[in-house]
Design a protein around this motif. Structure first.
Motif, PDB file in Angstrom:
ATOM      1  N   UNK A   8       0.584  -6.810   3.440  1.00 21.62           N
ATOM      2  CA  UNK A   8       1.820  -6.680   4.213  1.00 21.62           C
ATOM      3  C   UNK A   8       1.511  -6.448   5.687  1.00 21.62           C
ATOM      4  N   UNK A   9       2.274  -7.079   6.532  1.00 15.27           N
ATOM      5  CA  UNK A   9       2.077  -6.932   7.965  1.00 15.27           C
ATOM      6  C   UNK A   9       3.023  -5.912   8.564  1.00 15.27           C
ATOM      7  N   UNK A  10       3.822  -5.274   7.722  1.00 17.63           N
ATOM      8  CA  UNK A  10       4.743  -4.270   8.228  1.00 17.63           C
ATOM      9  C   UNK A  10       4.899  -3.150   7.212  1.00 17.63           C
ATOM     10  N   UNK A  11       5.295  -2.011   7.716  1.00 16.76           N
ATOM     11  CA  UNK A  11       5.548  -0.850   6.867  1.00 16.76           C
ATOM     12  C   UNK A  11       6.843  -0.213   7.337  1.00 16.76           C
ATOM     13  N   UNK A  12       7.523   0.443   6.422  1.00 14.13           N
ATOM     14  CA  UNK A  12       8.789   1.050   6.805  1.00 14.13           C
ATOM     15  C   UNK A  12       8.899   2.452   6.233  1.00 14.13           C
ATOM     16  N   UNK A  13       9.814   3.200   6.804  1.00 10.55           N
ATOM     17  CA  UNK A  13      10.170   4.524   6.307  1.00 10.55           C
ATOM     18  C   UNK A  13      11.673   4.662   6.471  1.00 10.55           C
ATOM     19  N   UNK A  14      12.292   5.359   5.545  1.00  7.28           N
ATOM     20  CA  UNK A  14      13.743   5.507   5.625  1.00  7.28           C
ATOM     21  C   UNK A  14      14.131   6.956   5.391  1.00  7.28           C
ATOM     22  N   UNK A  15      15.246   7.324   5.966  1.00  3.05           N
ATOM     23  CA  UNK A  15      15.807   8.657   5.825  1.00  3.05           C
ATOM     24  C   UNK A  15      17.239   8.504   5.353  1.00  3.05           C
ATOM     25  N   UNK A  16      17.552   9.129   4.253  1.00  5.28           N
ATOM     26  CA  UNK A  16      18.902   9.068   3.705  1.00  5.28           C
ATOM     27  C   UNK A  16      19.595  10.408   3.904  1.00  5.28           C
ATOM     28  N   UNK A  17      20.886  10.368   4.055  1.00  4.32           N
ATOM     29  CA  UNK A  17      21.752  11.547   4.128  1.00  4.32           C
ATOM     30  C   UNK A  17      21.391  12.476   5.285  1.00  4.32           C
ATOM     31  N   UNK A 110      18.904   6.098   8.135  1.00  4.83           N
ATOM     32  CA  UNK A 110      18.096   5.468   9.180  1.00  4.83           C
ATOM     33  C   UNK A 110      16.890   4.800   8.530  1.00  4.83           C
ATOM     34  N   UNK A 111      16.573   3.568   8.944  1.00  2.00           N
ATOM     35  CA  UNK A 111      15.403   2.845   8.453  1.00  2.00           C
ATOM     36  C   UNK A 111      14.606   2.325   9.644  1.00  2.00           C
ATOM     37  N   UNK A 112      13.291   2.590   9.642  1.00  2.00           N
ATOM     38  CA  UNK A 112      12.390   2.165  10.714  1.00  2.00           C
ATOM     39  C   UNK A 112      11.354   1.223  10.119  1.00  2.00           C
ATOM     40  N   UNK A 113      11.121   0.083  10.781  1.00  2.00           N
ATOM     41  CA  UNK A 113      10.100  -0.867  10.357  1.00  2.00           C
ATOM     42  C   UNK A 113       9.097  -1.053  11.487  1.00  2.00           C
ATOM     43  N   UNK A 114       7.814  -0.892  11.166  1.00  2.00           N
ATOM     44  CA  UNK A 114       6.737  -1.082  12.134  1.00  2.00           C
ATOM     45  C   UNK A 114       5.948  -2.325  11.761  1.00  2.00           C
ATOM     46  N   UNK A 115       5.540  -3.099  12.761  1.00  2.00           N
ATOM     47  CA  UNK A 115       4.712  -4.275  12.508  1.00  2.00           C
ATOM     48  C   UNK A 115       3.763  -4.478  13.683  1.00  2.00           C
ATOM     49  N   UNK A 116       2.874  -5.459  13.529  1.00  2.00           N
ATOM     50  CA  UNK A 116       1.886  -5.712  14.574  1.00  2.00           C
ATOM     51  C   UNK A 116       2.463  -6.480  15.748  1.00  2.00           C
ATOM     52  N   UNK A 117       3.560  -7.200  15.540  1.00  2.00           N
ATOM     53  CA  UNK A 117       4.192  -7.920  16.636  1.00  2.00           C
ATOM     54  C   UNK A 117       5.685  -7.624  16.626  1.00  2.00           C
ATOM     55  N   UNK A 118       6.298  -7.779  17.773  1.00  2.00           N
ATOM     56  CA  UNK A 118       7.724  -7.508  17.914  1.00  2.00           C
ATOM     57  C   UNK A 118       8.494  -8.737  17.477  1.00  2.00           C
ATOM     58  N   UNK A 119       9.533  -8.526  16.683  1.00  2.00           N
ATOM     59  CA  UNK A 119      10.372  -9.655  16.259  1.00  2.00           C
ATOM     60  C   UNK A 119      11.449  -9.917  17.260  1.00  2.00           C
TER      61      UNK A 119
END
Length: 119
Positions: A8-17, A110-119
């Motif tokens: 995978x070229x990206x990873x994400x983290x999310x926060x609920x409530x 809130x959901x954050x996605x990190x990758x090696x390049x900007x989309x």
């Protein structure tokens, strides 16, 4: 080379409530979208808003998720961040002549996605 395509070229983290309203979180999210992780963390560290602490922890978590998935730590960018409306708690406030008005305590996801390049 086939391993590079499968990783995978990206990873994400999310926060609920989250207890912070979506309007307040979106104001901070617009500051960090598309920036490098180091630059985004510096902005959040010195921001006085209540949502900046939540987003700081979320980006650090997504960065750790990326390092855990690939076993290396690259220069990452905040490729996408989005804020959705969460649960709304409804409360009442006493008003004149025995009536009441409604107070809406809004939450967010809130959901954050990190990758090696900007989309």
């Amino acid at each position: 080379m086939s391993e590079e395509k499968d990783t995978p070229l990206e990873a994400f983290a999310s926060l609920k409530h989250s207890g912070v309203t979506p309007q307040k979180v979106r104001r901070i999210v617009d500051l960090i979208r598309g920036r490098s992780v180091d630059e985004a963390l510096a902005i959040l560290r010195f921001s006085p808003h209540s949502a900046s602490g939540i987003l700081y922890k979320l980006i650090v978590s997504a960065q750790a998720n990326y390092a855990n998935l690939l076993g290396r730590d690259d220069d990452l960018f905040v490729s996408s961040v989005y804020v959705d409306e969460g649960k709304t708690y409804k409360r009442g406030r006493p008003r004149a002549r025995g009536s009441s008005s409604r107070i809406l305590k809004r939450g967010s996801h809130v959901t954050v996605t990190l990758s090696k390049e900007v989309r």
